[in-house]
Design a protein around this motif. Structure first.
Motif, PDB file in Angstrom:
ATOM      1  N   THR A   5      18.155  72.441  68.365  1.00 15.17           N
ATOM      2  CA  THR A   5      17.276  73.166  69.281  1.00 15.17           C
ATOM      3  C   THR A   5      16.599  74.336  68.597  1.00 15.17           C
ATOM      4  O   THR A   5      15.388  74.550  68.728  1.00 15.17           O
ATOM      5  CB  THR A   5      18.062  73.664  70.497  1.00 15.17           C
ATOM      6  N   ALA A   6      17.361  75.144  67.861  1.00 14.43           N
ATOM      7  CA  ALA A   6      16.777  76.316  67.198  1.00 14.43           C
ATOM      8  C   ALA A   6      15.784  75.900  66.125  1.00 14.43           C
ATOM      9  O   ALA A   6      14.731  76.520  65.963  1.00 14.43           O
ATOM     10  CB  ALA A   6      17.877  77.187  66.603  1.00 14.43           C
ATOM     11  N   ALA A   7      16.109  74.847  65.369  1.00 15.18           N
ATOM     12  CA  ALA A   7      15.194  74.390  64.327  1.00 15.18           C
ATOM     13  C   ALA A   7      13.874  73.915  64.907  1.00 15.18           C
ATOM     14  O   ALA A   7      12.819  74.050  64.285  1.00 15.18           O
ATOM     15  CB  ALA A   7      15.845  73.267  63.524  1.00 15.18           C
ATOM     16  N   ALA A   8      13.917  73.378  66.119  1.00 15.41           N
ATOM     17  CA  ALA A   8      12.712  72.818  66.731  1.00 15.41           C
ATOM     18  C   ALA A   8      11.667  73.877  67.035  1.00 15.41           C
ATOM     19  O   ALA A   8      10.504  73.543  67.290  1.00 15.41           O
ATOM     20  CB  ALA A   8      13.081  72.072  68.015  1.00 15.41           C
ATOM     21  N   GLN A   9      12.047  75.151  67.008  1.00 18.88           N
ATOM     22  CA  GLN A   9      11.100  76.219  67.297  1.00 18.88           C
ATOM     23  C   GLN A   9      10.269  76.606  66.067  1.00 18.88           C
ATOM     24  O   GLN A   9       9.387  77.459  66.167  1.00 18.88           O
ATOM     25  CB  GLN A   9      11.851  77.449  67.813  1.00 18.88           C
ATOM     26  N   HIS A  10      10.547  76.000  64.925  1.00 19.02           N
ATOM     27  CA  HIS A  10       9.917  76.432  63.685  1.00 19.02           C
ATOM     28  C   HIS A  10       9.193  75.279  62.989  1.00 19.02           C
ATOM     29  O   HIS A  10       9.443  74.107  63.255  1.00 19.02           O
ATOM     30  CB  HIS A  10      10.967  77.038  62.751  1.00 19.02           C
ATOM     31  N   ARG A  11       8.293  75.639  62.069  1.00 18.08           N
ATOM     32  CA  ARG A  11       7.582  74.685  61.231  1.00 18.08           C
ATOM     33  C   ARG A  11       8.159  74.770  59.828  1.00 18.08           C
ATOM     34  O   ARG A  11       8.362  75.869  59.298  1.00 18.08           O
ATOM     35  CB  ARG A  11       6.091  75.010  61.209  1.00 18.08           C
ATOM     36  N   PHE A  12       8.385  73.636  59.209  1.00 18.47           N
ATOM     37  CA  PHE A  12       9.063  73.590  57.923  1.00 18.47           C
ATOM     38  C   PHE A  12       8.111  73.104  56.827  1.00 18.47           C
ATOM     39  O   PHE A  12       7.238  72.271  57.050  1.00 18.47           O
ATOM     40  CB  PHE A  12      10.287  72.676  57.995  1.00 18.47           C
ATOM     41  N   THR A  13       8.306  73.656  55.650  1.00 16.12           N
ATOM     42  CA  THR A  13       7.530  73.266  54.474  1.00 16.12           C
ATOM     43  C   THR A  13       8.493  73.006  53.327  1.00 16.12           C
ATOM     44  O   THR A  13       9.559  73.618  53.258  1.00 16.12           O
ATOM     45  CB  THR A  13       6.507  74.366  54.108  1.00 16.12           C
ATOM     46  N   VAL A  14       8.156  72.108  52.454  1.00 21.22           N
ATOM     47  CA  VAL A  14       9.054  71.703  51.381  1.00 21.22           C
ATOM     48  C   VAL A  14       8.550  72.261  50.048  1.00 21.22           C
ATOM     49  O   VAL A  14       7.365  72.144  49.732  1.00 21.22           O
ATOM     50  CB  VAL A  14       9.198  70.166  51.326  1.00 21.22           C
ATOM     51  N   ASN A  15       9.443  72.918  49.303  1.00 20.38           N
ATOM     52  CA  ASN A  15       9.047  73.479  48.012  1.00 20.38           C
ATOM     53  C   ASN A  15       9.097  72.380  46.955  1.00 20.38           C
ATOM     54  O   ASN A  15      10.177  71.889  46.604  1.00 20.38           O
ATOM     55  CB  ASN A  15       9.961  74.644  47.623  1.00 20.38           C
ATOM     56  N   LEU A  16       7.933  72.024  46.429  1.00 16.71           N
ATOM     57  CA  LEU A  16       7.839  70.893  45.509  1.00 16.71           C
ATOM     58  C   LEU A  16       8.119  71.267  44.057  1.00 16.71           C
ATOM     59  O   LEU A  16       7.989  70.432  43.168  1.00 16.71           O
ATOM     60  CB  LEU A  16       6.461  70.250  45.617  1.00 16.71           C
ATOM     61  N   SER A  17       8.534  72.498  43.818  1.00 12.96           N
ATOM     62  CA  SER A  17       8.981  72.867  42.474  1.00 12.96           C
ATOM     63  C   SER A  17      10.474  72.668  42.302  1.00 12.96           C
ATOM     64  O   SER A  17      10.954  72.594  41.169  1.00 12.96           O
ATOM     65  CB  SER A  17       8.615  74.323  42.175  1.00 12.96           C
ATOM     66  N   ILE A  18      11.194  72.558  43.408  1.00 19.31           N
ATOM     67  CA  ILE A  18      12.641  72.376  43.331  1.00 19.31           C
ATOM     68  C   ILE A  18      13.053  71.071  44.013  1.00 19.31           C
ATOM     69  O   ILE A  18      13.982  70.411  43.558  1.00 19.31           O
ATOM     70  CB  ILE A  18      13.370  73.602  43.932  1.00 19.31           C
ATOM     71  N   LEU A  19      12.354  70.681  45.069  1.00 16.59           N
ATOM     72  CA  LEU A  19      12.582  69.383  45.702  1.00 16.59           C
ATOM     73  C   LEU A  19      11.564  68.377  45.162  1.00 16.59           C
ATOM     74  O   LEU A  19      10.430  68.737  44.836  1.00 16.59           O
ATOM     75  CB  LEU A  19      12.472  69.494  47.215  1.00 16.59           C
ATOM     76  N   PHE A  20      11.999  67.134  45.052  1.00 12.38           N
ATOM     77  CA  PHE A  20      11.223  66.070  44.413  1.00 12.38           C
ATOM     78  C   PHE A  20      10.928  66.382  42.953  1.00 12.38           C
ATOM     79  O   PHE A  20      10.002  65.826  42.360  1.00 12.38           O
ATOM     80  CB  PHE A  20       9.925  65.774  45.186  1.00 12.38           C
ATOM     81  N   GLY A  21      11.732  67.275  42.375  1.00 10.59           N
ATOM     82  CA  GLY A  21      11.575  67.587  40.959  1.00 10.59           C
ATOM     83  C   GLY A  21      11.906  66.420  40.056  1.00 10.59           C
ATOM     84  O   GLY A  21      11.609  66.457  38.859  1.00 10.59           O
ATOM     85  N   GLU A  22      12.511  65.366  40.606  1.00  8.09           N
ATOM     86  CA  GLU A  22      12.790  64.169  39.824  1.00  8.09           C
ATOM     87  C   GLU A  22      11.531  63.337  39.589  1.00  8.09           C
ATOM     88  O   GLU A  22      11.558  62.357  38.833  1.00  8.09           O
ATOM     89  CB  GLU A  22      13.867  63.314  40.517  1.00  8.09           C
ATOM     90  N   LEU A  23      10.421  63.727  40.221  1.00  6.40           N
ATOM     91  CA  LEU A  23       9.154  63.021  40.080  1.00  6.40           C
ATOM     92  C   LEU A  23       8.157  63.871  39.297  1.00  6.40           C
ATOM     93  O   LEU A  23       8.245  65.100  39.288  1.00  6.40           O
ATOM     94  CB  LEU A  23       8.563  62.730  41.469  1.00  6.40           C
ATOM     95  N   PRO A  24       7.166  63.243  38.667  1.00  9.71           N
ATOM     96  CA  PRO A  24       6.075  64.021  38.065  1.00  9.71           C
ATOM     97  C   PRO A  24       5.390  64.861  39.134  1.00  9.71           C
ATOM     98  O   PRO A  24       5.303  64.467  40.301  1.00  9.71           O
ATOM     99  CB  PRO A  24       5.141  62.942  37.512  1.00  9.71           C
TER     100      PRO A  24
END
Length: 281
Positions: A5-24
């Motif tokens: 419920t609390a998470a649903a009140q916010h917008r999330f963004t993914v940091n692509l320098s640390i996440l998906f770092g296994e990809l180019p």
């Protein structure tokens, strides 16, 4: 986490320098889109190159545009590739930082980026800390004016002393002091606190208390669980409580996922956040 419920009140963004770092790098925006994210952020994406050419810039812009992902946050030159924690307070690197400002701002403008993050820089042996702080303020004022020219905010970030022992901003109060000095110097009011809940907790601060104390100065929030900087639910932080406190404090900005996937595969680390909550609203 069972209750979103609390998470649903916010917008999330993914940091692509640390996440998906296994990809180019240029494949990461599409991977983020495939995982359900409409927005992403980046540390400075060109390593030591503080003034990349048109071909490199065009390639990155094209990757985001083709994926339909907005870049909502970008670091100025941070030199993380060399193990540094920013360049703006370092006498030997200050010119590189200043040359990077228009390049980073141009990239941010092309991608509709509304927040630029300026890492302060480590203390340097043999250099007066007061001289570093004076240089930092000069460069932050330049960065704030440049960010303002495209309608963006300037973020000042606290790191943690465990991982960055030479970084001087290792408390929320220290970062807030810098934010206030920049705003006083520019009169723009666009310098804001980057409230990273992971770094606060690693510093031994109470993230809930920081949210309460400085809600009016928070420009962006980033998260990872403690102590291992993995996804929520793998450590000690109560994110449902923290998300609820951000909502109660009136924070309406984005929350950046800046963690390392515990299992090593980024796409498998988002089960804590239902897919319908990952896109921008």
């Amino acid at each position: 986490m069972n209750d979103v419920t609390a998470a649903a009140q916010h917008r999330f963004t993914v940091n692509l320098s640390i996440l998906f770092g296994e990809l180019p790098l240029l494949e990461r925006p599409a991977a983020a889109a495939a995982a359900g994210f409409a927005a992403a952020e980046l540390w400075w994406p060109f390593g030591e190159n503080h003034t990349p050419g048109a071909e490199e810039l065009d390639g990155l812009v094209g990757a985001f545009e083709a994926a339909g992902v907005q870049l909502t946050g970008l670091n100025f030159l941070d030199d993380l590739a060399r193990g540094a924690r920013g360049t703006l307070s370092l006498p030997a690197e200050s010119e590189r930082f200043r040359e990077n400002i228009p390049v980073a701002v141009h990239l941010a403008e092309r991608l509709g980026t509304g927040a630029l993050n300026a890492l302060y820089g480590n203390r340097v042996a043999g250099v007066d800390p007061a001289a570093q702080d004076a240089l930092a303020l000069e460069n932050l004022v330049l960065a704030a004016h440049a960010a303002h020219s495209i309608g963006a905010i300037l973020l000042v970030e606290t790191l943690n002393a465990v991982e960055s022992p030479e970084y001087p901003l290792v408390s929320a109060a220290a970062a807030i002091d810098v934010v206030d000095k920049v705003n006083a110097a520019t009169g723009l009011g666009n310098a804001k606190f980057l409230c990273d809940l992971y770094h606060l907790a690693r510093n031994g601060e109470d993230p809930a208390a920081v949210i309460t104390a400085y809600a009016d100065r928070i420009g962006h929030v980033q998260i990872a669980d403690t102590p291992n900087r993995n996804e929520p639910g793998t450590g000690e932080l109560d994110f449902e409580d923290l998300f609820a406190r951000l909502t109660a404090a009136g924070y309406q900005g984005r929350i950046g996922l800046e963690y390392r996937p515990a299992g090593g595969v980024s796409a498998e680390s988002f089960d804590w956040l239902p897919r319908e909550l990952r896109g921008a609203r």
